[in-house]
Scaffold this active site. Structure first.
Site, PDB file in Angstrom:
ATOM      1  N   LEU A   1     -34.742   0.624  -9.017  1.00 25.28           N
ATOM      2  CA  LEU A   1     -35.926   0.068  -9.363  1.00 25.28           C
ATOM      3  C   LEU A   1     -34.974  -1.759  -9.650  1.00 25.28           C
ATOM      4  CD1 LEU A   1     -36.815   2.264 -12.678  1.00 25.28           C
ATOM      5  CD2 LEU A   1     -37.450   2.587 -10.416  1.00 25.28           C
TER       6      LEU A   1
ATOM      7  N   ASP B   1     -29.204   3.619 -10.795  1.00 24.29           N
ATOM      8  CA  ASP B   1     -29.267   2.388 -11.575  1.00 24.29           C
ATOM      9  C   ASP B   1     -28.164   3.147 -12.546  1.00 24.29           C
ATOM     10  OD1 ASP B   1     -31.225   0.363 -10.435  1.00 24.29           O
ATOM     11  OD2 ASP B   1     -33.049   1.960 -11.307  1.00 24.29           O
TER      12      ASP B   1
ATOM     13  N   ARG C   1     -39.417  -4.143 -20.586  1.00 30.99           N
ATOM     14  CA  ARG C   1     -39.027  -2.249 -20.866  1.00 30.99           C
ATOM     15  C   ARG C   1     -38.491  -1.908 -22.604  1.00 30.99           C
ATOM     16  NH1 ARG C   1     -35.396  -0.900 -16.428  1.00 30.99           N
ATOM     17  NH2 ARG C   1     -36.730  -1.369 -14.401  1.00 30.99           N
TER      18      ARG C   1
ATOM     19  N   HIS D   1     -35.104  -8.051 -17.720  1.00 30.78           N
ATOM     20  CA  HIS D   1     -34.452  -8.359 -19.459  1.00 30.78           C
ATOM     21  C   HIS D   1     -34.582 -10.037 -19.494  1.00 30.78           C
ATOM     22  CE1 HIS D   1     -32.791  -3.879 -18.044  1.00 30.78           C
ATOM     23  NE2 HIS D   1     -33.939  -3.912 -18.622  1.00 30.78           N
TER      24      HIS D   1
ATOM     25  N   CYS E   1     -24.412  -6.517 -17.220  1.00 32.59           N
ATOM     26  CA  CYS E   1     -25.695  -5.272 -16.297  1.00 32.59           C
ATOM     27  C   CYS E   1     -24.498  -4.373 -16.789  1.00 32.59           C
ATOM     28  CB  CYS E   1     -26.782  -4.728 -15.463  1.00 32.59           C
ATOM     29  SG  CYS E   1     -27.843  -6.180 -15.777  1.00 32.59           S
TER      30      CYS E   1
END
Length: 256
Positions: free
Chosen positions: A19, A63, A134, A164, A249
């Protein structure tokens, strides 16, 4: 001395289908190169004294390599997240077992709450949580409840310009918050905000002491941090950056 542990997960061969929300797709993602870059990222952690734990692969989840979004750890508690992107909720598979094996007490974010780990920035006894993308208010309240008794302050922070909170800002070892100003909603949230000259320079993984890991795509920021006394290690993560990923991440630091 406690061991230094990092939770990681190898990339899916479907990484190119990941995404994206705040960037345009910039070129084709090479899954073979992504795997080599991920292995180098893991090797850097290991060379810097970190033991690596792999969560089970989730090849059907594009992801899935961005394991940070699936769990938030603090003290002896691990909070399993519930992504604001329903397509990503299957990525939680195997994460509970991975953190339970390290002795964490596990709790979960439940409906209607949503929380992505990439929205959670911790330093000392303060936890900033990005809200607006999110992660929602219910997710933040459930995180606050899960950490009750840990003497931490959980503060919501607006996030509208990036995926984020940690896509916009991260913390240096001394507690300074670094960010690329065009992508930070409100830099005045932090008393010690340091502007960096490159978007990818806003993301650092703390390796211990004054050592940080960051993207090779931010050489000017690397020089800035080195001039301030930081030991900087860089790694090429170009294929992950194409799908809105960054160095933070790709791992979750665990206590030993």
């Amino acid at each position: 001395m406690h061991r230094r542990l990092a939770l990681v997960r190898r990339p899916s061969p479907r990484l190119a289908e990941g995404l994206v929300t705040h960037i345009a797709r910039s070129g084709a993602v090479d899954p073979d190169l992504a795997l080599r870059q991920w292995r180098e990222y893991v090797e850097v952690l290991q060379r810097r004294g970190w033991s690596v734990i792999e969560a089970p692969p989730v090849d059907d989840c594009p992801d899935g390599v961005f394991v940070e979004d699936q769990v938030v750890v603090h003290g002896d508690v691990a909070v399993l997240c519930r992504s604001g992107a329903p397509e990503r909720r299957a990525e939680r598979v195997g994460v509970r077992e991975a953190v339970e094996s390290q002795g964490y007490r596990v709790t979960e974010i439940e409906e209607p709450g949503t929380l992505d780990g990439g929205d959670v920035l911790k330093h000392g006894r303060t936890i900033w949580v990005g809200v607006g993308g999110r992660t929602n208010a219910s997710g933040i309240e459930q995180l606050r409840a899960a950490l009750a008794g840990h003497r931490v302050e959980v503060l919501p922070v607006p996030v509208t310009k990036v995926l984020h909170l940690k896509s916009a800002v991260t913390a240096l070892p001394d507690g300074s918050i670094i960010g690329y100003p065009p992508l930070v909603d409100d830099p005045t949230v932090w008393d010690r905000f340091l502007a960096v000259p490159e978007e990818s320079g806003a993301h650092v993984v703390l390796l211990g002491g004054n050592s940080v890991l960051m993207s090779a795509a931010a050489p000017r920021t690397a020089q800035l941090l080195e001039s301030r006394g930081h030991d900087v290690t860089t790694v090429d993560i170009s294929e992950f950056e194409k799908v809105e990923g960054c160095v933070t991440c790709l791992s979750v630091r665990l206590r030993g």
